[in-house]
Design a protein around this motif. Structure first.
Motif, PDB file in Angstrom:
ATOM      1  N   ASN A 131       0.835  -1.195   0.000  1.00 27.21           N
ATOM      2  CA  ASN A 131       0.000   0.000   0.000  1.00 27.21           C
ATOM      3  C   ASN A 131       0.876   1.254   0.000  1.00 27.21           C
ATOM      4  OD1 ASN A 131      -1.578   2.269   1.068  1.00 27.21           O
ATOM      5  ND2 ASN A 131      -3.185   0.735   1.249  1.00 27.21           N
ATOM      6  N   SER A 132       0.618   2.144  -0.961  1.00 26.01           N
ATOM      7  CA  SER A 132       1.582   3.239  -1.115  1.00 26.01           C
ATOM      8  C   SER A 132       1.474   4.269   0.004  1.00 26.01           C
ATOM      9  CB  SER A 132       1.421   3.893  -2.486  1.00 26.01           C
ATOM     10  OG  SER A 132       0.092   4.290  -2.663  1.00 26.01           O
ATOM     11  N   GLU A 133       0.312   4.415   0.602  1.00 27.72           N
ATOM     12  CA  GLU A 133       0.174   5.409   1.659  1.00 27.72           C
ATOM     13  C   GLU A 133       0.527   4.838   3.034  1.00 27.72           C
ATOM     14  OE1 GLU A 133      -0.718   8.701   1.739  1.00 27.72           O
ATOM     15  OE2 GLU A 133      -0.528   8.675  -0.439  1.00 27.72           O
ATOM     16  N   PHE A 134      -0.001   3.661   3.309  1.00 27.41           N
ATOM     17  CA  PHE A 134       0.079   3.166   4.677  1.00 27.41           C
ATOM     18  C   PHE A 134       0.830   1.843   4.782  1.00 27.41           C
ATOM     19  CE2 PHE A 134      -4.047   5.077   3.643  1.00 27.41           C
ATOM     20  CZ  PHE A 134      -3.887   6.273   4.310  1.00 27.41           C
ATOM     21  N   PRO A 149       5.295   3.618  -5.803  1.00 29.44           N
ATOM     22  CA  PRO A 149       3.931   3.187  -6.128  1.00 29.44           C
ATOM     23  C   PRO A 149       3.901   1.707  -6.513  1.00 29.44           C
ATOM     24  CG  PRO A 149       4.853   4.407  -7.957  1.00 29.44           C
ATOM     25  CD  PRO A 149       5.912   4.384  -6.896  1.00 29.44           C
TER      26      PRO A 149
ATOM     27  N   GLU B 258      -3.141   6.787  -6.977  1.00 27.45           N
ATOM     28  CA  GLU B 258      -2.095   5.772  -6.873  1.00 27.45           C
ATOM     29  C   GLU B 258      -2.370   4.879  -5.690  1.00 27.45           C
ATOM     30  OE1 GLU B 258       1.772   7.883  -8.740  1.00 27.45           O
ATOM     31  OE2 GLU B 258       1.527   7.930  -6.586  1.00 27.45           O
ATOM     32  N   ASN B 259      -3.444   5.186  -5.028  1.00 28.67           N
ATOM     33  CA  ASN B 259      -3.647   4.564  -3.742  1.00 28.67           C
ATOM     34  C   ASN B 259      -4.835   3.631  -3.754  1.00 28.67           C
ATOM     35  OD1 ASN B 259      -3.612   3.882  -1.175  1.00 28.67           O
ATOM     36  ND2 ASN B 259      -3.682   5.945  -0.358  1.00 28.67           N
ATOM     37  N   PHE B 260      -4.584   2.455  -3.344  1.00 25.77           N
ATOM     38  CA  PHE B 260      -5.644   1.458  -3.317  1.00 25.77           C
ATOM     39  C   PHE B 260      -6.681   1.753  -2.254  1.00 25.77           C
ATOM     40  CE2 PHE B 260      -6.462  -2.775  -4.977  1.00 25.77           C
ATOM     41  CZ  PHE B 260      -5.806  -2.657  -6.173  1.00 25.77           C
ATOM     42  N   ASP B 261      -6.209   2.026  -1.060  1.00 24.46           N
ATOM     43  CA  ASP B 261      -7.132   2.151   0.054  1.00 24.46           C
ATOM     44  C   ASP B 261      -7.327   3.602   0.433  1.00 24.46           C
ATOM     45  OD1 ASP B 261      -8.005  -0.561   0.950  1.00 24.46           O
ATOM     46  OD2 ASP B 261      -5.859  -0.851   0.751  1.00 24.46           O
ATOM     47  N   LEU B 264      -9.137   4.267   3.495  1.00 23.71           N
ATOM     48  CA  LEU B 264      -8.416   4.235   4.757  1.00 23.71           C
ATOM     49  C   LEU B 264      -7.912   5.619   5.131  1.00 23.71           C
ATOM     50  CD1 LEU B 264      -8.001   1.438   6.106  1.00 23.71           C
ATOM     51  CD2 LEU B 264      -5.580   1.813   5.738  1.00 23.71           C
ATOM     52  N   GLN B 268      -8.449   7.449   8.618  1.00 22.60           N
ATOM     53  CA  GLN B 268      -7.341   7.908   9.448  1.00 22.60           C
ATOM     54  C   GLN B 268      -7.342   9.410   9.650  1.00 22.60           C
ATOM     55  OE1 GLN B 268      -3.702   6.320   7.863  1.00 22.60           O
ATOM     56  NE2 GLN B 268      -4.066   4.370   8.879  1.00 22.60           N
TER      57      GLN B 268
END
Lengths: 291, 436
Positions: A131-134, A149, B258-261, B264, B268
């Motif tokens: 997961n790119s953010e978390f 990414p 670019e973000n799957f979740d 989330l 958060q």
């Protein structure tokens, strides 16, 4: 005496029978049923009865950009995953082979552990890692100011899938290779050492040639398995981004069970089967020649 | 030898135990009607449904409902295969957009005879656009349990910090395009001064329903009225998609996808507001430190609109006698308990329940339910999954910037039109007529 022999061989067949029955019912029968199906147009969700269409499904597949794209994605996966998996398995096996026996058990178990995790669990885990953010990976990489990414970039996604596959399947290949390594008699190495061969020479002139049958077996099985890749991509990317990781099996699955086009899906399955068969034959040729 | 005998002993004990268990079950349940009930409620909604099923089993000792849950995507495969093999469960849930396919395949029993014998459930209780969807050739094929639609979730804390509040200091969710753009701009903040936002005003969670909603608000169409042609590349849809792209690239108030979740991120507390389904409510409630509110979607385009869907309770085709009566009793039970079901993040399909004091107290559901007059279901076609596949791909390409909205939608339209042509030819050949 003869009776006894007959009984003996009969008991052998009896032992195989349960498996053979299941194998026949669940593998051989559907296989040929599928072959028959591939010449029909059969759309499950419609009331329209199946109709014989000859090779139409095959020609549709071979001209469909989606099929070709999925085939290409599969090839990309195979080309990257097989050498890297087998290569790293070999490196690890050779290394484990050098440590004392007692510790070997731990290492072997440690590397084999991922193989025992089901793909749904492993896939879910890695999806989180990526997961790119978390995700875990980017959490560490952010310490040096990087943000990768992993599975959201068209160019990177398949490589990430390959990386995960190496982690997941390498242990299996490693265990087989290690067993192969341990069958190589020690005195070959001793003799070579006495002759002044260094480690590199010992590896290339003793280990590798004697390991060849095992190595080729591992490679063949790996290629067959890699062509059928599905679980990883399905769990981690669902074929995305922009279909860059949608492999053939996933496309077949979606065609059959999302769009309910059974005939077309069967035809594509047989095309995949053909591809795998061609590659297997090539490899067995190589195997036989060298022996 | 001793060991072998011991093993036999164990085996005997195990078999004996199994025998007792199996025969015991059989004896007690012989007069009970067993019903199988399948659905795709694998999320928190599944727990709510399980409670309801348990309650029904307690209150109806002569019936035993066995619920089986599967992930929606695999669920329909199983249901289809079971239906073809004549082994479908007695009661099952179908999302309204999938109904057409199942009705066409004759998997569902029509319920008009059952409806005629009772007075609780009436057609007037459901929104007309929903009731008409369970109808085909004058027959009705299911009872809508709920309506779940998209709405806006917003982070109250971030709204307060950005100063989007009324005179009492209460956060004010945006109602139109101007307010929306104003809010998301204020909510997009770079906290550590590295030039990149750390908090975003908006994020695209689930592309499909998000963009579909935007397009509806712009007044876009997807098919000609007779479904003979796909027109998802119409001017309105292109403009709507362009606006979505602009939110990312021009206004820079939403992160690149670019973000799957992305979801989330909202959980958060890094995102000001999102559009998502009412069914995500329980998920948010579990996030204890998140102070969030729900509101109808702002009107960003010309018309108010929101993506919506419904879970339809269906009966297996050919069901009759005692099993039919039991299954029907179960469906009526679920319908009468719509409000219990709504607690977990749903809106009752029946107006009667939406007008109760109890429903008014479910604040987020109440806010979302204000959109009921103008929610839009997905198109009614048997090739819905093909349409969605192409739609999703086009939207993904556009949002990621690998194609312009026009290019992406043009390609998708062409592909769907090919599917339509195939369908039409097939039906025409098999059934005669126009292929409709």
């Amino acid at each position: 005496m003869n009776n006894r022999k007959l009984l003996y061989s009969l008991s052998g067949y009896l032992f195989v029978l349960p498996y053979l029955t299941l194998f026949g019912i669940f593998l051989v029968l559907p296989l040929f049923y599928g072959l028959g199906l591939s010449f029909f147009r059969w759309e499950l969700a419609s009331l329209v009865p199946p109709k014989f269409v000859g090779l139409h499904n095959y020609s549709e597949a071979l001209t469909s950009p989606y099929f070709l794209k999925a085939l290409w994605a599969t090839f990309r996966f195979v080309v990257m995953a097989v050498p890297l998996t087998v290569g790293s398995a070999l490196v690890v096996a050779v290394w484990i082979n050098t440590v004392p026996l007692k510790r070997q058990y731990y290492y072997r178990a440690a590397y084999f552990l991922p193989v025992m995790i089901s793909i749904s669990v492993a896939g879910l885990l890695w999806r989180w890692f990526y997961n790119s953010e978390f995700g875990l990976f980017n959490a560490y990489l952010s310490l040096i100011g990087l943000k990768v990414p992993w599975i959201t970039d068209v160019r990177l996604a398949m490589k990430s899938i390959v990386l995960m596959t190496i982690w997941w399947t390498m242990g299996g290949a490693m265990v087989i290779l290690l067993a192969g390594l341990q069958q190589i008699p020690d005195h070959y190495y001793e003799a070579a050492s006495i002759d002044g061969a260094n480690a590199r020479q010992r590896f290339f002139y003793i280990t590798l040639p004697l390991l060849r049958p095992v190595l080729l077996f591992v490679i063949v099985m790996n290629i067959i398995g890699s062509f059928q890749v599905f679980g990883q991509t399905w769990m981690i990317t669902r074929g995305g981004p922009e279909l860059s990781t949608r492999v053939l099996v996933q496309y077949i699955y979606e065609t059959a069970f999302t769009h309910y086009r059974m005939g077309y899906a069967s035809a594509m399955s047989w095309l995949l089967f053909l591809v795998i068969m061609i590659f297997s034959i090539i490899q067995f040729r190589i195997l036989r020649e060298k022996q | 030898m001793m060991k072998v005998r011991w093993k036999c002993g164990y085996l005997c004990v195990i078999f004996a135990a199994l025998f007792i268990v199996v025969s015991g079950c059989g004896a007690g349940d012989s007069q009970k009607v067993k019903l199988r009930y399948w659905n795709g409620f694998t999320g928190p909604d599944g727990r709510t449904m399980r409670r309801l099923v348990n309650q029904f089993n307690r209150e109806n000792p002569d019936i035993f409902v066995l619920m089986q849950r599967m992930d929606w995507s695999t669920y329909y495969n199983k249901l289809f295969v079971a239906g073809i093999g004549k082994r479908a469960p007695e009661v099952f849930i179908i999302q309204v957009y999938m109904l057409e396919r199942f009705m066409r395949a004759n998997f569902i029993r029509s319920i008009d005879d059952l409806l005629a014998k009772q007075t609780e459930i009436t057609a007037e209780d459901f929104p007309p656009y929903l009731w008409s969807r369970v109808e085909k050739n004058g027959k009705h094929y299911g009872i809508p349990l709920d309506i779940h639609m998209w709405g806006m979730y917003y982070n109250k804390k971030l709204f307060r910090e950005a100063g989007i509040v009324d005179e009492h200091g209460e956060p004010v969710p945006p109602k139109n395009r101007k307010e929306f753009l104003d809010a998301v701009r204020k909510l997009t903040r770079d906290l550590n001064g590295d030039g990149k936002p750390d908090e975003w005003g908006f994020v695209f969670t689930w592309f499909e329903s998000n963009i579909y909603t935007f397009m509806l608000q712009w007044g876009g169409k997807f098919f000609t009225p007779d479904y003979s042609r796909c027109i998802m590349n119409c001017k309105e849809n292109v403009e709507a998609l362009q606006f979505c792209v602009d939110l990312i690239r021009k206004y820079k108030v939403a992160p690149p996808p670019e973000n799957f979740d992305a979801w989330l991120g909202f959980r958060q507390g890094k995102i000001g507001l999102v559009f998502d389904g009412i069914y995500m409510l329980q998920d948010l409630r579990r996030q204890e430190d998140l102070d969030f509110g729900g509101a109808p979607l702002p009107k960003l385009g010309k018309y108010p609109a929101a993506w919506g869907s419904s879970h339809i309770m269906c009966l297996k085709a050919g069901l009759k006698g005692k099993r039919l009566q039991s299954a029907w009793r179960f469906i009526r039970f679920l319908s009468e308990h719509s409000l219990d079901w709504a607690e977990g993040g749903q809106i009752p399909a029946r107006k009667k329940f939406r007008e109760t004091e109890r429903f008014r107290k479910m604040t987020v559901q109440w806010e979302f339910a204000k959109q009921i007059p103008y929610i839009k279901l997905l198109p009614r076609t048997p090739f819905i999954s093909e349409f969605l596949t192409e739609f999703d791909l086009a939207v993904e390409k556009a949002l990621r910037g690998s194609a312009t909205p026009k290019e992406a939608l043009d390609i998708a339209t062409e592909k769907v039109n090919k599917v339509i042509a195939r369908y039409r030819a097939m039906y025409k050949e098999a059934l005669g007529g126009t292929g409709e």
